[in-house]
Scaffold this motif. Structure first.
Motif, PDB file in Angstrom:
ATOM      1  N   VAL A 106       9.030 128.905 -15.480  1.00  0.00           N
ATOM      2  CA  VAL A 106       9.900 129.423 -14.541  1.00  0.00           C
ATOM      3  C   VAL A 106       8.735 129.530 -13.201  1.00  0.00           C
ATOM      4  O   VAL A 106       8.848 129.050 -12.071  1.00  0.00           O
ATOM      5  N   LYS A 107       7.797 130.371 -13.032  1.00  0.00           N
ATOM      6  CA  LYS A 107       6.641 130.439 -11.874  1.00  0.00           C
ATOM      7  C   LYS A 107       6.131 128.814 -11.629  1.00  0.00           C
ATOM      8  O   LYS A 107       5.691 128.965  -9.911  1.00  0.00           O
ATOM      9  N   SER A 108       6.221 128.544 -12.755  1.00  0.00           N
ATOM     10  CA  SER A 108       5.268 126.550 -12.226  1.00  0.00           C
ATOM     11  C   SER A 108       6.047 125.881 -11.405  1.00  0.00           C
ATOM     12  O   SER A 108       5.784 125.281  -9.872  1.00  0.00           O
ATOM     13  N   ARG A 109       7.654 126.015 -11.853  1.00  0.00           N
ATOM     14  CA  ARG A 109       8.348 125.407 -11.492  1.00  0.00           C
ATOM     15  C   ARG A 109       8.668 126.048  -9.474  1.00  0.00           C
ATOM     16  O   ARG A 109       8.781 125.492  -8.097  1.00  0.00           O
ATOM     17  N   GLN A 110       8.267 127.459  -9.467  1.00  0.00           N
ATOM     18  CA  GLN A 110       8.637 128.111  -8.543  1.00  0.00           C
ATOM     19  C   GLN A 110       7.449 127.199  -7.311  1.00  0.00           C
ATOM     20  O   GLN A 110       8.016 127.534  -6.429  1.00  0.00           O
ATOM     21  N   ARG A 111       6.266 127.421  -7.571  1.00  0.00           N
ATOM     22  CA  ARG A 111       5.688 127.250  -6.533  1.00  0.00           C
ATOM     23  C   ARG A 111       5.188 126.119  -6.350  1.00  0.00           C
ATOM     24  O   ARG A 111       5.084 124.968  -5.691  1.00  0.00           O
ATOM     25  N   VAL A 112       5.878 124.598  -7.634  1.00  0.00           N
ATOM     26  CA  VAL A 112       6.174 123.706  -7.045  1.00  0.00           C
ATOM     27  C   VAL A 112       7.176 123.469  -5.129  1.00  0.00           C
ATOM     28  O   VAL A 112       6.578 122.924  -4.676  1.00  0.00           O
ATOM     29  N   LEU A 113       8.358 124.538  -5.696  1.00  0.00           N
ATOM     30  CA  LEU A 113       9.096 124.191  -4.537  1.00  0.00           C
ATOM     31  C   LEU A 113       8.528 125.232  -3.253  1.00  0.00           C
ATOM     32  O   LEU A 113       8.899 124.806  -2.133  1.00  0.00           O
ATOM     33  N   ARG A 114       8.088 125.944  -4.132  1.00  0.00           N
ATOM     34  CA  ARG A 114       7.490 126.494  -2.395  1.00  0.00           C
ATOM     35  C   ARG A 114       6.157 125.016  -1.883  1.00  0.00           C
ATOM     36  O   ARG A 114       6.382 124.898  -0.710  1.00  0.00           O
ATOM     37  N   THR A 115       5.765 124.935  -2.774  1.00  0.00           N
ATOM     38  CA  THR A 115       4.615 123.776  -2.089  1.00  0.00           C
ATOM     39  C   THR A 115       5.802 122.493  -0.800  1.00  0.00           C
ATOM     40  O   THR A 115       5.341 122.438   0.028  1.00  0.00           O
ATOM     41  N   PHE A 116       7.161 122.657  -1.868  1.00  0.00           N
ATOM     42  CA  PHE A 116       7.563 121.410  -0.701  1.00  0.00           C
ATOM     43  C   PHE A 116       8.167 122.202   0.156  1.00  0.00           C
ATOM     44  O   PHE A 116       8.905 121.070   1.031  1.00  0.00           O
ATOM     45  N   LEU A 117       8.445 123.342   0.292  1.00  0.00           N
ATOM     46  CA  LEU A 117       9.088 124.307   1.931  1.00  0.00           C
ATOM     47  C   LEU A 117       7.901 123.970   2.531  1.00  0.00           C
ATOM     48  O   LEU A 117       8.657 124.119   3.465  1.00  0.00           O
ATOM     49  N   TYR A 118       6.632 123.861   2.492  1.00  0.00           N
ATOM     50  CA  TYR A 118       5.738 124.012   2.892  1.00  0.00           C
ATOM     51  C   TYR A 118       5.792 122.422   3.669  1.00  0.00           C
ATOM     52  O   TYR A 118       5.892 122.341   4.757  1.00  0.00           O
ATOM     53  N   LYS A 119       5.980 121.825   3.301  1.00  0.00           N
ATOM     54  CA  LYS A 119       5.767 120.606   3.325  1.00  0.00           C
ATOM     55  C   LYS A 119       6.814 120.017   4.056  1.00  0.00           C
ATOM     56  O   LYS A 119       6.287 119.394   5.693  1.00  0.00           O
ATOM     57  N   THR A 120       8.078 120.385   4.288  1.00  0.00           N
ATOM     58  CA  THR A 120       9.507 120.097   4.595  1.00  0.00           C
ATOM     59  C   THR A 120       9.230 121.038   6.054  1.00  0.00           C
ATOM     60  O   THR A 120       8.984 120.157   7.363  1.00  0.00           O
ATOM     61  N   LYS A 121       8.427 122.222   6.150  1.00  0.00           N
ATOM     62  CA  LYS A 121       8.048 122.667   7.374  1.00  0.00           C
ATOM     63  C   LYS A 121       7.036 122.173   8.165  1.00  0.00           C
ATOM     64  O   LYS A 121       7.622 121.833   9.425  1.00  0.00           O
ATOM     65  N   ALA A 122       6.472 121.504   7.541  1.00  0.00           N
ATOM     66  CA  ALA A 122       5.373 120.764   8.046  1.00  0.00           C
ATOM     67  C   ALA A 122       5.508 119.343   8.920  1.00  0.00           C
ATOM     68  O   ALA A 122       4.945 119.297  10.085  1.00  0.00           O
ATOM     69  N   SER A 123       6.212 119.290   8.500  1.00  0.00           N
ATOM     70  CA  SER A 123       7.455 117.305   8.969  1.00  0.00           C
ATOM     71  C   SER A 123       8.525 118.059   9.509  1.00  0.00           C
ATOM     72  O   SER A 123       8.424 116.760  10.782  1.00  0.00           O
ATOM     73  N   ILE A 124       8.957 119.762   9.965  1.00  0.00           N
ATOM     74  CA  ILE A 124       9.632 119.439  11.079  1.00  0.00           C
ATOM     75  C   ILE A 124       8.518 119.840  12.311  1.00  0.00           C
ATOM     76  O   ILE A 124       9.342 119.480  13.292  1.00  0.00           O
ATOM     77  N   LEU A 125       7.396 120.816  11.874  1.00  0.00           N
ATOM     78  CA  LEU A 125       7.056 120.997  12.983  1.00  0.00           C
ATOM     79  C   LEU A 125       6.108 119.505  14.035  1.00  0.00           C
ATOM     80  O   LEU A 125       5.491 120.056  14.832  1.00  0.00           O
ATOM     81  N   GLU A 126       5.574 118.730  13.275  1.00  0.00           N
ATOM     82  CA  GLU A 126       4.720 117.813  13.113  1.00  0.00           C
ATOM     83  C   GLU A 126       5.653 116.329  13.914  1.00  0.00           C
ATOM     84  O   GLU A 126       5.048 115.125  14.072  1.00  0.00           O
ATOM     85  N   ASN A 127       7.367 116.569  13.990  1.00  0.00           N
ATOM     86  CA  ASN A 127       8.050 115.842  14.515  1.00  0.00           C
ATOM     87  C   ASN A 127       8.386 114.300  13.370  1.00  0.00           C
ATOM     88  O   ASN A 127       8.317 113.042  13.769  1.00  0.00           O
TER      89      ASN A 127
END
Length: 165
Positions: A106-127
């Motif tokens: 469960v914790k490793s899948r949560q870490r993957v979720l965290r990674t993609f959350l930050y990737k999405t945030k970076a995509s938003i900030l960099e247009n």
């Protein structure tokens, strides 16, 4: 000879300028808008796991924020939802897991979720395009939900196994 060299330099400079203008035009033509219609459906949790999840406040908060993400229709809504999800995911990581779900799976899948959350945030900030990273966030979240189902469906009674031996 000098005139020929000067003309050659002039043409090479002009040729280089034309190439950069084409590259700028291609970036502007990319689709940067969030496409909410491509979002995958939320995986359901079986009734046994639901009983445990109902008492797990951090997961319930994350689940409510995911519902907000499903309702996002543009990049502004998406940005707010991602910020909220990052906050809720941090609280879940720092919080106490139910005993049955306090596993590496469960914790490793949560870490993957965290990674993609930050990737999405970076995509938003960099247009950058945001649809694909958002789909990955939802797939990672569905992976957590599937793992909760797997844990509930594959429990072995240790007492029964030890008494048989």
């Amino acid at each position: 000879m000098r005139k020929l060299l000067g003309i050659l330099i002039l043409f090479s400079v002009l040729g280089a300028c034309k190439k950069t203008e084409k590259a700028i035009a291609e970036v502007e033509n990319q689709e940067l808008e969030f496409n909410y219609r491509k979002m995958p459906e939320k995986v359901s949790i079986n009734p046994d796991a639901t009983a445990i999840v109902e008492e797990w406040q951090q997961f319930k908060d994350l689940n409510a924020s995911m519902d907000v993400l499903y309702k996002a229709t543009n990049n502004e809504d998406l940005s707010l939802a991602i910020d909220d999800l990052i906050e809720k995911e941090k609280k879940m990581a720092d919080g106490k897991y139910p005993e049955l779900f306090d596993t590496f799976q469960v914790k490793s899948r949560q870490r993957v979720l965290r990674t993609f959350l930050y990737k999405t945030k970076a995509s938003i900030l960099e247009n950058q395009p945001t649809t694909e990273p958002t789909v990955k966030v939802l797939e990672a979240y569905n992976s957590i939900r599937k793992q909760l189902n797997v844990i509930m469906n594959s429990q072995l009674d240790k007492k029964l196994i030890l008494d048989e031996a």
